[in-house]
Enzyme design. Structure first.
Site, PDB file in Angstrom:
ATOM      1  N   ASN A   1       0.842  -1.193   0.000  1.00  0.00           N
ATOM      2  CA  ASN A   1       0.000   0.000   0.000  1.00  0.00           C
ATOM      3  C   ASN A   1       0.883   1.251   0.000  1.00  0.00           C
ATOM      4  OD1 ASN A   1       0.556  -0.942   2.635  1.00  0.00           O
ATOM      5  ND2 ASN A   1      -1.250  -0.004   3.524  1.00  0.00           N
ATOM      6  N   ILE A   2       0.423   2.227  -0.751  1.00  0.00           N
ATOM      7  CA  ILE A   2       1.158   3.481  -0.936  1.00  0.00           C
ATOM      8  C   ILE A   2       0.204   4.613  -0.579  1.00  0.00           C
ATOM      9  CG2 ILE A   2       2.440   4.933  -2.562  1.00  0.00           C
ATOM     10  CD1 ILE A   2       2.783   2.350  -4.309  1.00  0.00           C
TER      11      ILE A   2
ATOM     12  N   CYS B   1      -4.077   0.602  -2.496  1.00  0.00           N
ATOM     13  CA  CYS B   1      -3.926  -0.639  -1.734  1.00  0.00           C
ATOM     14  C   CYS B   1      -2.851  -1.542  -2.342  1.00  0.00           C
ATOM     15  CB  CYS B   1      -5.238  -1.410  -1.723  1.00  0.00           C
ATOM     16  SG  CYS B   1      -6.541  -0.667  -0.749  1.00  0.00           S
TER      17      CYS B   1
ATOM     18  N   GLU C   1      -2.949  -4.745  -3.009  1.00  0.00           N
ATOM     19  CA  GLU C   1      -3.432  -5.671  -4.040  1.00  0.00           C
ATOM     20  C   GLU C   1      -3.476  -4.978  -5.397  1.00  0.00           C
ATOM     21  OE1 GLU C   1      -4.699  -4.874  -1.139  1.00  0.00           O
ATOM     22  OE2 GLU C   1      -5.902  -6.471  -0.240  1.00  0.00           O
TER      23      GLU C   1
ATOM     24  N   CYS D   1     -10.068  -5.252   0.733  1.00  0.00           N
ATOM     25  CA  CYS D   1     -11.171  -4.281   0.684  1.00  0.00           C
ATOM     26  C   CYS D   1     -12.041  -4.502  -0.551  1.00  0.00           C
ATOM     27  CB  CYS D   1     -10.640  -2.856   0.738  1.00  0.00           C
ATOM     28  SG  CYS D   1     -10.077  -2.216  -0.852  1.00  0.00           S
TER      29      CYS D   1
END
Ligand code: THU
Length: 130
Positions: free
Chosen positions: A42-43, A53, A55, A86
């Site tokens: 995640n950034i 996210c 993913e 999420c």
């Protein structure tokens, strides 16, 4: 890489997360049909809504290099129970993953959950409905 090695990579990759706001690192490891491995974290952004996210980072890295077919996704977080992706990421997964493609959810406790998109996002919106 073996499943065990991919799980270890997902956990080690947590340290790459850029999480100055939530301090909640998430890591993803995506394996293509031809066994290439893409990592994601995640950034976050000071404008919180622009955060990305883990993913989606992994998926977008792979797709941006021409990979559209995948066979396994691993997701890790410093959680007691296997981390749950999420809803936004589930929808992005639905664009590229077969419903039964294995998704392994990892935790700090060692507990894991094997799942797939047919469980995580049943009756999802895809191009088939357009
Ligand atoms: N996050 C992910 O990277 N993946 C998920 O599926 C759930 C949430 C990130 C977003 C944000 O940087 C932090 O976790 C806390 O919400």
């Amino acid at each position: 890489m073996t499943k065990q090695e991919l799980e270890k990579l997902a956990q080690e990759n947590l340290e790459m997360a850029y999480v100055p706001y939530s301090h909640f690192p998430v890591s993803a490891v995506l394996v293509t049909d031809d066994n290439q491995v893409f990592t994601g974290i995640n950034i976050e952004n000071s404008s919180y809504g622009l955060s990305n996210c883990a993913e989606r980072t992994a998926i977008f890295k792979a797709v941006s290099e021409g990979h559209l077919h995948f066979k396994h996704l691993f997701i890790a977080g410093h959680t007691d129970e296997p981390i749950s992706p999420c809803g936004a990421c589930r929808q992005v997964m639905a664009e590229f993953f077969a419903p039964e493609m294995p998704i392994t959810l990892l935790s700090d406790s060692g507990e894991t959950k094997e799942t797939n998109l047919s469980e995580l996002l049943p009756y999802s919106f895809t191009e088939k409905q357009m």
